[in-house]
Every structure is written in C-alpha cells, then in structure tokens.
Design a protein around this motif. Structure first.
Motif, PDB file in Angstrom:
ATOM      1  N   TYR A  93       0.826  -1.205   0.000  1.00  0.00           N
ATOM      2  CA  TYR A  93       0.000   0.000   0.000  1.00  0.00           C
ATOM      3  C   TYR A  93       0.864   1.260   0.000  1.00  0.00           C
ATOM      4  O   TYR A  93       1.773   1.403   0.802  1.00  0.00           O
ATOM      5  CB  TYR A  93      -0.943   0.015   1.201  1.00  0.00           C
ATOM      6  N   GLY A  94       0.568   2.147  -0.947  1.00  0.00           N
ATOM      7  CA  GLY A  94       1.299   3.405  -1.053  1.00  0.00           C
ATOM      8  C   GLY A  94       2.459   3.369  -2.021  1.00  0.00           C
ATOM      9  O   GLY A  94       2.933   4.402  -2.465  1.00  0.00           O
ATOM     10  N   ALA A  95       2.937   2.189  -2.361  1.00  0.00           N
ATOM     11  CA  ALA A  95       4.066   2.079  -3.291  1.00  0.00           C
ATOM     12  C   ALA A  95       3.567   2.258  -4.719  1.00  0.00           C
ATOM     13  O   ALA A  95       2.404   2.020  -5.026  1.00  0.00           O
ATOM     14  CB  ALA A  95       4.745   0.719  -3.139  1.00  0.00           C
ATOM     15  N   VAL A  96       4.458   2.683  -5.598  1.00  0.00           N
ATOM     16  CA  VAL A  96       4.124   2.861  -7.006  1.00  0.00           C
ATOM     17  C   VAL A  96       5.042   1.998  -7.868  1.00  0.00           C
ATOM     18  O   VAL A  96       6.092   1.549  -7.424  1.00  0.00           O
ATOM     19  CB  VAL A  96       4.207   4.339  -7.434  1.00  0.00           C
ATOM     20  N   LYS A  97       4.646   1.814  -9.115  1.00  0.00           N
ATOM     21  CA  LYS A  97       5.346   0.907 -10.034  1.00  0.00           C
ATOM     22  C   LYS A  97       6.755   1.369 -10.381  1.00  0.00           C
ATOM     23  O   LYS A  97       7.551   0.602 -10.888  1.00  0.00           O
ATOM     24  CB  LYS A  97       4.524   0.720 -11.303  1.00  0.00           C
ATOM     25  N   GLU A  98       7.081   2.609 -10.114  1.00  0.00           N
ATOM     26  CA  GLU A  98       8.424   3.126 -10.402  1.00  0.00           C
ATOM     27  C   GLU A  98       9.427   2.721  -9.325  1.00  0.00           C
ATOM     28  O   GLU A  98      10.598   3.036  -9.419  1.00  0.00           O
ATOM     29  CB  GLU A  98       8.385   4.657 -10.532  1.00  0.00           C
TER      30      GLU A  98
END
Length: 163
Positions: A93-98
């Motif tokens: 949760y909160g992490a992004v694909k980058e």
C-alpha cells in the motif's frame, strides 16, 4: 474442528463474492478514462533501465471501472508468436510501479517473463478518488484485472500467469 472452520470460511467468501456485482454497480469511484498514448514513455523509475528489456505504458480497468496504469516489460529476445509465462506485480500500500515492483518486473522480464508492474487504484498514475485510499477489496480486484489484462496478450502463455 478444522473442517467446520474451513466450511465457514468458504461460506463467508462465497457470500462476499455474490455481493461483489452489487458493490461494483453502486461504486462512486470515478471511471476516469486514461489514454495510454498520452502517458510519457520517458524512463521515470528510481532504478536503472535494463537494455535486455523493452518497456511501455498500458492502461486497463478493474471491475469498478477505475483505470489503472501499468508498465509492461518484455524481454528483447521475444520472438513473434512466442508465448512466455507472465507475472502481475504491485508494491505494498502506497508504493508505485516506479519503485521495487517495477525493478522486480524488469528483472523477471530479463529472465524470460512478460511482466506487468502496475499502480493499484487510487495510487500513482492510476485513477480513483480519494487518492491513496487503502481498500483490500478493490486491491484484490486490481490484481484480478491485471491478470485478465495479461491473459489477453497474444504473447502470454495462459496457463502460466502469476502474481
């Protein structure tokens, strides 16, 4: 005792699944349409680009109508008509694909997988309001949508898709 507990769990899960279509119909989440062609293909990751892998942005939708943005990674060695196993990845949760999920996706693509690192609904480049909402139900639907997206790719081996 274990069998009774398992039965109750399966019954509860079945009840929840039967309610899901009604939840999707009553969703107030915006069905924001995101044009994949309007997204930048510029390398925007926190990790180095691997020359053995090609990458491009994709857009797909979960059953709530929320548009999600992902990075599709494929090995440069992929030949026309060849089918490879695939993986759908998203961070916690909160992490992004980058971040880490993208790095892992790129590495697995360099090892012969087709991979999709995506931003779940309400995070990153994906749609959904309010931003940064944490919904385990919708997050589960996001993964199902990502797997469906991969299964619709011509170069994915349908019996070998994982998360």
């Amino acid at each position: 005792m274990k069998r009774n507990s398992l039965f109750k769990t399966l019954l509860l899960a079945s009840s929840v699944m039967l309610c899901m279509p009604a939840l999707a119909e009553n969703s107030v989440a915006p069905a924001l349409s995101i044009d994949a062609n309007a997204l930048s293909e510029k390398w925007d990751k926190v990790f180095a680009e691997n020359s053995k892998v090609k990458h491009h942005k994709v857009v797909f939708h979960n059953r709530y109508g929320i548009s999600m943005v992902g990075d599709l990674y494929e090995p440069n060695s992929l030949k026309t008509g060849q089918k490879l196993p695939a993986l759908a990845l998203a961070g916690p949760y909160g992490a992004v694909k980058e971040q880490v999920s993208g790095l892992y996706a790129q590495e697995m693509a360099s090892r012969g997988f087709i991979t999709l690192a995506f931003d779940p609904a309400f995070t990153g480049e994906s749609a959904g309001e309010p931003r940064n909402l944490s919904s385990p139900d919708i997050n589960t639907e996001d993964f199902l949508a990502a797997v469906d997206f991969l299964l619709n790719q011509d170069n994915v081996e349908s019996g070998k898709v994982g998360i």
